[in-house]
Design an enzyme around this catalytic site. Structure first.
Site, PDB file in Angstrom:
ATOM      1  N   SER A 117       0.829  -1.206   0.000  1.00 17.69           N
ATOM      2  CA  SER A 117       0.000   0.000   0.000  1.00 17.69           C
ATOM      3  C   SER A 117       0.858   1.248   0.000  1.00 17.69           C
ATOM      4  O   SER A 117       1.960   1.270   0.562  1.00 17.69           O
ATOM      5  CB  SER A 117      -0.892   0.009   1.250  1.00 17.69           C
ATOM      6  N   TYR A 141      -2.103   0.318  10.047  1.00 26.16           N
ATOM      7  CA  TYR A 141      -2.256  -0.335   8.748  1.00 26.16           C
ATOM      8  C   TYR A 141      -1.022  -0.131   7.882  1.00 26.16           C
ATOM      9  O   TYR A 141      -0.444  -1.088   7.341  1.00 26.16           O
ATOM     10  CB  TYR A 141      -3.499   0.193   8.025  1.00 26.16           C
ATOM     11  N   LYS A 145       1.833  -2.980   6.650  1.00 24.73           N
ATOM     12  CA  LYS A 145       2.194  -3.266   5.266  1.00 24.73           C
ATOM     13  C   LYS A 145       3.706  -3.148   5.061  1.00 24.73           C
ATOM     14  O   LYS A 145       4.314  -3.941   4.336  1.00 24.73           O
ATOM     15  CB  LYS A 145       1.441  -2.330   4.322  1.00 24.73           C
TER      16      LYS A 145
END
Length: 320
Positions: A117, A141, A145
């Site tokens: 991402s 998040y 990643k």
């Protein structure tokens, strides 16, 4: 050659499965349906309903179906929610990736394409993000990643894992009317849901130093993204040397107001968006440079903004 797609019953994963099928390559799906949909898995594609945290289930799928490689899409993808649920996010995205890598090692499967991402960049100072732009994630998040990318690199040094990670910004549209984006957090479904319900969408900030005063972001069509995953998988299978990470972006970006205008045109619902104040922390422009991916993966933007909107609206109406 058969590839295991983790999260293959989700919005992005299901498109990846169909992109493989479009090139005559077999797939197997593993998904716990926490956010995916069983009916997103095409008839004839083996479906293992299990969590990637279940290492034995992943290993069994790899062995039983003689898997050549893994496209690892499964993840808890909501950056904002991850701030409130960091432990859950790390369990799904970090522990889950460890589980997949452990299962691959046990089954002697040595190729993986990782769905990463642009959240790994945080809020970059550069308006044009390249693969060498410093990583500075601002949410669990994004951090999860980035850790996933580290895990792949470390496993490559340890056992020779062949890998690459694809970083992308805003994935929109639909490659098929029966594959809508059902996320409760993404811009396109939020705007389309508002219009379908007779509400007026909102623009946050109209005084940015951009051509029309609204934020500029990178939007890519999910079908184009899916093809990139397949091309990366094929390259790994052929022994082609790939970069550890690739950005998938437009190189130009689209403003929020342009999105709203395209929404009005694509849906046939005329509206003037509500103009609200800026949200704290929103940069004026973030756009990804996709030159490396174009060079190595044939990456290109095959869909226009109009097609992104009309395909998303078609899928939204099909869902209703």
């Amino acid at each position: 050659m058969t590839w295991l797609v983790t999260g293959g019953a989700g919005y992005i994963g299901a498109h990846v499965v169909r992109a493989f099928a479009g090139q005559g390559i077999g797939t197997v799906v593993i998904d716990d349906l926490s956010s995916g949909h069983a009916d997103f898995v095409p008839e004839g594609v083996p479906f293992v309903r299990a969590s990637i945290l279940d290492t034995e289930a992943v290993r069994s799928a790899l062995v039983e179906h003689r898997i050549s490689g893994v496209v690892h899409v499964a993840a808890f993808k909501y950056a904002g929610v991850s701030v409130q649920r960091p432990l859950h996010t790390y369990a799904q995205n970090v522990t889950g990736t460890i589980s997949v890598l452990e299962a691959m090692a046990q089954a002697q499967v040595n190729s993986i394409v990782f769905s990463s991402s642009a959240a790994v960049y945080g809020t970059p100072e550069a308006e044009q993000v390249t693969e060498s732009t410093p990583t500075a994630p601002e949410s669990p998040y994004g951090e999860s990643k980035l850790i996933g990318e580290w895990l792949l690199a470390d496993q490559a040094r340890a056992v020779g894992l062949r890998h690459t990670s694809l970083r992308y910004f805003n994935v929109v549209g639909s490659g098929s009317p029966d594959l809508p984006d059902t996320s409760p957090h993404n811009l396109f479904p939020l705007v389309l849901e508002a219009l379908a319900a007779g509400r007026t969408p909102q623009i946050n900030g109209t005084d940015y130093p951009t051509p029309d005063g609204t934020c500029v972001r990178d939007y890519i069509h999910v079908a184009d993204l899916a093809v990139a995953h397949v091309e990366a998988a094929k390259a790994l299978a052929q022994g082609t040397a790939l970069e550890p990470v690739y950005n998938l972006g437009s190189g130009t970006g689209v403003s929020v107001r342009e999105i709203m205008d395209a929404m009005a045109a694509g849906t046939g619902i005329d509206f003037d968006p509500i103009e609200a104040e800026r949200r704290p922390g929103d940069p004026a422009r973030i756009v990804a440079d996709g030159e490396l991916a174009a060079r190595d993966l044939g990456w290109t933007m095959r869909h226009s903004l109009e097609q992104m909107v009309t395909s998303a609206w078609r899928a939204r109406r099909h869902q209703a």
